[in-house]
Design an enzyme around this catalytic site. Sequence first.
Site, PDB file in Angstrom:
ATOM      1  N   SER A 155       0.813  -1.219   0.000  1.00 23.62           N
ATOM      2  CA  SER A 155       0.000   0.000   0.000  1.00 23.62           C
ATOM      3  C   SER A 155       0.847   1.270   0.000  1.00 23.62           C
ATOM      4  O   SER A 155       0.381   2.327  -0.442  1.00 23.62           O
ATOM      5  CB  SER A 155      -0.941   0.004   1.203  1.00 23.62           C
ATOM      6  OG  SER A 155      -0.214  -0.114   2.419  1.00 23.62           O
ATOM      7  N   ASP A 399      -2.923   6.148  12.418  1.00 24.71           N
ATOM      8  CA  ASP A 399      -2.136   5.461  11.388  1.00 24.71           C
ATOM      9  C   ASP A 399      -0.814   6.213  11.215  1.00 24.71           C
ATOM     10  O   ASP A 399      -0.776   7.303  10.648  1.00 24.71           O
ATOM     11  CB  ASP A 399      -2.920   5.442  10.073  1.00 24.71           C
ATOM     12  CG  ASP A 399      -2.193   4.692   8.958  1.00 24.71           C
ATOM     13  OD1 ASP A 399      -0.987   4.413   9.109  1.00 24.71           O
ATOM     14  OD2 ASP A 399      -2.829   4.402   7.924  1.00 24.71           O
ATOM     15  N   HIS A 402       1.021   5.157   6.878  1.00 24.31           N
ATOM     16  CA  HIS A 402       0.705   5.754   5.583  1.00 24.31           C
ATOM     17  C   HIS A 402       0.819   7.273   5.625  1.00 24.31           C
ATOM     18  O   HIS A 402       0.880   7.871   6.699  1.00 24.31           O
ATOM     19  CB  HIS A 402      -0.691   5.305   5.140  1.00 24.31           C
ATOM     20  CG  HIS A 402      -0.798   3.817   4.979  1.00 24.31           C
ATOM     21  ND1 HIS A 402      -1.277   2.994   5.982  1.00 24.31           N
ATOM     22  CD2 HIS A 402      -0.454   3.003   3.946  1.00 24.31           C
ATOM     23  CE1 HIS A 402      -1.233   1.732   5.568  1.00 24.31           C
ATOM     24  NE2 HIS A 402      -0.725   1.713   4.349  1.00 24.31           N
TER      25      HIS A 402
END
Length: 423
Positions: A155, A399, A402
């Site tokens: 990702s 998070d 990311h």
Amino acid sequence: MKPPISSSSSVLIRKARLSPYLFTLLVFIVFVAILYGEDFMCIFSQQLQIYADQGQPVSRAEKKWEKLPFAVGKTQESCDVFSGSWVRDELTRPHYQESECPYIQPQLTCQEHGRPDKEYQYWKWQPNDCSLPDFNATLMLETLRGKRMMFVGDSLNRGQYVSMVCLLHKLIPEDEKSMETFDSLTVFTAKKYNATIEFYWAPFLLESNSDNAVVHRISDRIVRKGSINKHGRYWKGVDILVFNTYLWWMTGLKMKILLGSFDDEVKDIVELSTEDAYRMAMKSMLRWVRKNMDPKKTRVFFASMSPSHGKSIDWGGEPGLNCYNQTTLIEDPNYWGSDCRRSVMEVIGEVFSKSKFPITFLNITQLSSYRKDAHTQIYKKQWSPLTPEQIANPYSYADCVHWCLPGLQDTWNELLFAKLFYP
């Protein structure tokens, strides 16, 4: 009448003559050099950053091919574009607005999901001894005319892929561009240029039990040895290939490796150290590249690990906290977070140094380590509804892996641009 040759001159002439053994040896060396010259050139034509025990990048003399494909110039030899500092830039940053790029996944749209500040968008990477070339979207698209560019990995590589699309799409009329997803493959098509920019989900590069592009949250991860062709068949014919793989290997000190097939009733599984398992994957990737990519027509890049900021004590913060609410950069030039495993970096240096194909290494780790401010934190679409306990403690679900777009990953693509056109 010629003068007689003196005895001393006679000795000199005898010394100057080649012995039959020495002559034979020289002929053999010339023969081997001609026969295997291309292999020798490949071996010694690497451009790679390796890492010292302290985790800091150390430059090896870059022995380059005469001219890498797509190059239009070169960076001065004294300049390492990956060593530098962040400078504030409100004039040219960000490259685009979040609302202007409809291709950003909701997991990365921080402004849409309530992030109160935009400070993370106004930073520009400045190398110590030179400047990065300006990202030229027109040059990039013209270079991609009739070609395929593909990002392969997890990702984080998908984030860089989306960043590249956002940097280019404004030059393409609305009715001449599209984005479609086919299982693990996402394809952005620029019809006017007959070009595609693609992303292929393969978090380990090899076949694994985490290969479903949507449902892959599996704690007991298993990677199949010698299986790169399972994914590699979709990479064939690509002109510019950008690999990454790191985060998914970090499940502990050991990794489960499948020696047979996932279809076997009784599976033959062994455990390797993370470093040995990662080495296996790197060697498989390089073998695939050597067999399927043409060094005279194509380029291959490999991005180093993307750092996370899950432990604030790493940068002198309070214990138990993380990247949530962080809006400033880490200023220590020697900062190296606990999440970046040095032993894995050493594996990369070891394996790539033996490659017979010129892999361009994108050393994004150190420069990204300073950016504890640039993560999505809590400002993203959540995979599942938050519990009351999570809502009461944002640190528990922030998070710190990311990155918001626009943001840091646009800089990764500026570096990719620099190394593609000015290696």
